[in-house]
Scaffold this active site. Structure first.
Site, PDB file in Angstrom:
ATOM      1  N   TYR A  95       0.970  -1.846   0.225  1.00  0.00           N
ATOM      2  CA  TYR A  95       0.186   0.163   0.105  1.00  0.00           C
ATOM      3  C   TYR A  95       0.682   1.194  -0.495  1.00  0.00           C
ATOM      4  O   TYR A  95       2.454   1.645  -0.108  1.00  0.00           O
ATOM      5  CB  TYR A  95      -0.925  -0.244   1.108  1.00  0.00           C
ATOM      6  N   ASP A  97       1.530   4.809   2.164  1.00  0.00           N
ATOM      7  CA  ASP A  97       1.353   4.803   3.451  1.00  0.00           C
ATOM      8  C   ASP A  97       2.451   6.316   3.734  1.00  0.00           C
ATOM      9  O   ASP A  97       3.663   6.485   3.381  1.00  0.00           O
ATOM     10  CB  ASP A  97       1.792   4.402   4.083  1.00  0.00           C
ATOM     11  N   GLU A 102       4.868   1.045   0.916  1.00  0.00           N
ATOM     12  CA  GLU A 102       4.954   0.457   2.107  1.00  0.00           C
ATOM     13  C   GLU A 102       4.402  -0.955   1.607  1.00  0.00           C
ATOM     14  O   GLU A 102       3.458  -1.538   1.206  1.00  0.00           O
ATOM     15  CB  GLU A 102       4.419   0.776   3.536  1.00  0.00           C
ATOM     16  N   THR A 105       4.550  -7.133   5.607  1.00  0.00           N
ATOM     17  CA  THR A 105       4.883  -9.045   5.540  1.00  0.00           C
ATOM     18  C   THR A 105       3.560  -9.902   6.188  1.00  0.00           C
ATOM     19  O   THR A 105       2.955  -9.132   7.082  1.00  0.00           O
ATOM     20  CB  THR A 105       6.281  -9.460   6.266  1.00  0.00           C
ATOM     21  N   HIS A 159       9.468  -1.116  10.383  1.00  0.00           N
ATOM     22  CA  HIS A 159       8.207  -2.008  11.914  1.00  0.00           C
ATOM     23  C   HIS A 159       8.070  -2.792  12.151  1.00  0.00           C
ATOM     24  O   HIS A 159       8.235  -3.693  10.908  1.00  0.00           O
ATOM     25  CB  HIS A 159       7.058  -1.061  11.658  1.00  0.00           C
ATOM     26  N   ASN A 161       6.296  -6.485  14.785  1.00  0.00           N
ATOM     27  CA  ASN A 161       5.233  -6.670  15.410  1.00  0.00           C
ATOM     28  C   ASN A 161       5.975  -7.398  16.219  1.00  0.00           C
ATOM     29  O   ASN A 161       6.065  -8.937  15.721  1.00  0.00           O
ATOM     30  CB  ASN A 161       4.147  -6.605  14.544  1.00  0.00           C
ATOM     31  N   ARG A 245      -0.216  -6.949  20.494  1.00  0.00           N
ATOM     32  CA  ARG A 245       1.498  -6.314  19.742  1.00  0.00           C
ATOM     33  C   ARG A 245       2.005  -5.041  19.882  1.00  0.00           C
ATOM     34  O   ARG A 245       1.164  -3.914  20.019  1.00  0.00           O
ATOM     35  CB  ARG A 245       0.337  -6.235  18.135  1.00  0.00           C
ATOM     36  N   HIS A 247       4.118  -2.401  18.518  1.00  0.00           N
ATOM     37  CA  HIS A 247       4.870  -2.590  17.371  1.00  0.00           C
ATOM     38  C   HIS A 247       5.840  -1.059  17.714  1.00  0.00           C
ATOM     39  O   HIS A 247       5.718  -0.511  18.655  1.00  0.00           O
ATOM     40  CB  HIS A 247       2.807  -1.565  17.419  1.00  0.00           C
TER      41      HIS A 247
END
Lengths: 503, 93
Positions: A95, A97, A102, A105, A159, A161, A245, A247
């Site tokens: 997408y 961003d 971006e 996975t 980032h 997660n 989660r 982040h």
């Protein structure tokens, strides 16, 4: 007890549209992704339908704070719903961003799987550039960089997660993960020529991390301004009564597969140790924000940082201590929650990279991005007699992260490979088998025409009768191949699938 | 958004032959360019056994780097100053 560390990486890539005066990066990102999706659609077959499936924003709550309150004056990140936003058959999301392409996975069960899907993401971006070139007018092309800054104070993130047990108090996560985030850059920093916070080339010729310049707070919700070392976004994309989660916004995008493996693997293990309350209070840092910059700008790796009790310790010593505790933890609790075999490899490579950094830095130039980059920058400087302020060194830095195979420096410096080209190629279209991403990806591949929208924790089907049917996927560890492969394989259409799933 | 997906297939169709040629060409170049570093990594394996001293290892690394620097001179943007100046990104997350 620590829970399985299902994890993933989302990378914002740098983008340049060549051959255009004053290019618009949002348009360039949209062209890049649309070109790839159009080419997928044109080829049909296994990816049939996928590009038409949009992202479903029902579940997005980026302004929820894990500390249970909304900080006065804090700016929750915007979710842009109007831009290109696709779900791929490998379970990933691709997408636009902000002003960057971006790629997130799919959910992965372990660090090795993350490496495979992170490399598959690079391949998708590489192919997107190629597809965009056939679409753009003569003389124009798009170039994508897997880095985190433009060298002029503008940063974009890579980032991570990690799935966490909701019962672990968030305060404990902040307290114990911060020392790891401040010091892990000794092996997972991607390296940067110069500084972007006012220090000249004499003071900071080169530093370990791309991102360390941009962190101004210890903990907070923001991601684009006053970035915090620990981000508090509380958006589990899973059953919120059971899971958090974590982040992570503090990391660099790595070109080295081993660096990605270590970044994710060590953080997964430290996360499990936090859930198991294994880490001692003495390892907490007194002032993390100055410490993260101090570690990043100390090429000798000898400058100490201060612990809460006043003890002074180097980043390498702190990592050595974390590794020692991790070995003890693994002996007592086992490594199942990070994947037994993968966990053993994480511990072994963690030890090896620390030994290399302690004794002979050159020996880890095949694993550690900043060492690999610095080695080349130093040699180039020597060969051409360049000062640290020379633009060619910054160009080298950028070129290290260029994703075009015929231009990438990272692909030329002899970085060790962890995964094979064949498994990376497969991961471009096939989801992981051991998380719910399997269900998402396989449904898109097989029933794409009947999937109306998708997001991390649900799929919505249109089977021709009202209303639309939403299939919730609140358990990231369910929907794996062993759970649902036979159901998907045995269903001719989505209606049969839903019947068999009993939803 | 300036690229409607419907307009794309026609254009790609028209470029199919060129596209394939270009890919082969890229792969070929890639193969040729890879050869030196592959060779040097083979050397590395052979030589580590025979040459344990750090001085010799240093020479080996220097020789490896020399080959790499030749390549870098080829692939580095020709106008580094302009390249670096024009690489401006909007901040992200």
């Amino acid at each position: 007890m620590a829970i399985p560390k299902i994890c993933g990486i989302e990378t914002e890539y740098g983008i340049a549209l060549r051959g255009v005066e004053d290019p618009n990066p949002i348009t360039a990102s949209a062209i890049l992704i649309n070109s790839y999706l159009s080419e997928l659609a044109r080829r049909g077959g296994a990816v049939h339908g996928a590009p038409q499936v949009g992202w479903d924003f029902v579940d997005e709550t980026p302004d929820r704070d894990a500390r249970g309150f909304m900080a006065a004056g804090a700016m929750p990140p915007d979710v842009e719903t109007h831009m290109v936003n696709a779900v791929l058959t490998n379970g990933a999301r691709y997408y636009v961003d902000h002003a960057h392409p971006e790629l997130s996975t799919p959910e992965c069960a372990d660090a090795r799987s993350v490496v495979v899907f992170d490399r598959a993401a690079e391949l998708i971006l590489e192919r997107s550039m190629r597809d965009a070139d056939t679409f753009l007018p003569e003389g124009q092309s798009i170039v994508v960089y897997k880095n985190n800054s433009d060298g002029k104070g503008n940063s974009y993130g890579c980032h991570e997660n990690y799935l966490f047990d909701r019962e672990t108090p968030f305060g404990n996560i902040v307290r114990f993960i911060t020392p790891h985030f401040v010091t892990r850059q000794v092996f997972c920093g991607a390296g940067k020529v110069g500084s972007e916070i006012g220090a000249g080339p004499e003071a900071v010729p080169f530093q370990l991390s791309q991102r360390a310049d941009f962190f101004e707070e210890e903990v907070g919700l923001e991601t684009t301004l006053k970035r915090p070392i620990v981000n508090t976004r509380d958006e589990p994309h899973a059953d919120p009564s059971k899971y958090r989660r974590l982040h992570v916004i503090v990391g660099d995008a790595n070109m080295s597969e081993v660096a990605t493996f270590l970044k994710v693997g060590t953080t997964a293990i430290v996360s499990c140790m936090i859930e198991d309350e294994w880490l001692p209070g003495r390892l907490v840092l007194r002032a993390p924000v100055p410490a993260i910059r101090s570690v990043s700008t100390d090429l000798s790796l000898a400058r100490p940082i201060e612990l809460e009790d006043g003890t002074r310790i180097t980043a390498l010593e702190l990592q050595r201590e974390l590794h020692r505790l991790a070995v003890e933890w693994a002996a007592a609790r086992g490594l199942d929650c990070v994947g037994a075999d993968v966990g053993a490899e994480i511990l072994q490579r963690w030890d090896a990279v620390l030994t290399g950094l302690e004794s002979d830095r050159e020996s880890v130039a095949g694993q550690v991005d900043w060492v690999a980059k610095l080695r080349v920058v130093d040699a180039y400087r020597d060969r051409h007699g360049l000062g640290w302020g020379d633009a060619r060194l910054r160009a080298l830095d950028l070129q290290y992260h260029d994703l075009r195979p015929d231009r990438s420096l990272a692909r030329r410096v002899g970085l060790e490979r962890l995964c094979g080209d064949e498994e990376i190629e497969a991961a471009v279209t096939e989801p992981p088998h051991d998380t719910r991403a399997y269900f998402r990806g396989r449904c898109l591949a097989k029933f794409g025409d009947e999937v109306v929208s998708a997001n991390w924790d649900s799929l919505v089907f249109d089977i021709g009768s009202d209303p639309l049917r939403r299939v919730p996927m609140m358990e990231p560890g369910r929907g794996t191949a062993s759970h649902v492969a036979s159901v998907i394989d045995g269903s001719r259409n989505a209606a049969e699938l839903l019947d068999r799933l009993g939803s | 958004m300036s690229c409607g997906s419907r307009a794309v297939p026609e254009r790609i169709e028209a470029l199919t032959d060129e596209q394939v040629d270009e890919e082969v060409d890229m792969e070929e170049r890639e193969r040729i360019r890879r050869t030196p570093s592959e060779r040097s990594s083979e050397q590395e394996t052979d030589e580590t056994v025979e040459e344990p001293t750090s001085a010799v290892a240093g020479d080996r690394i220097k020789a490896e780097l020399d080959g790499l620097l030749d390549e870098i001179d080829e692939v580095l943007e020709t106008n580094a100053e302009e390249f670096v100046r024009s690489f401006v990104q909007k901040g992200g997350q």
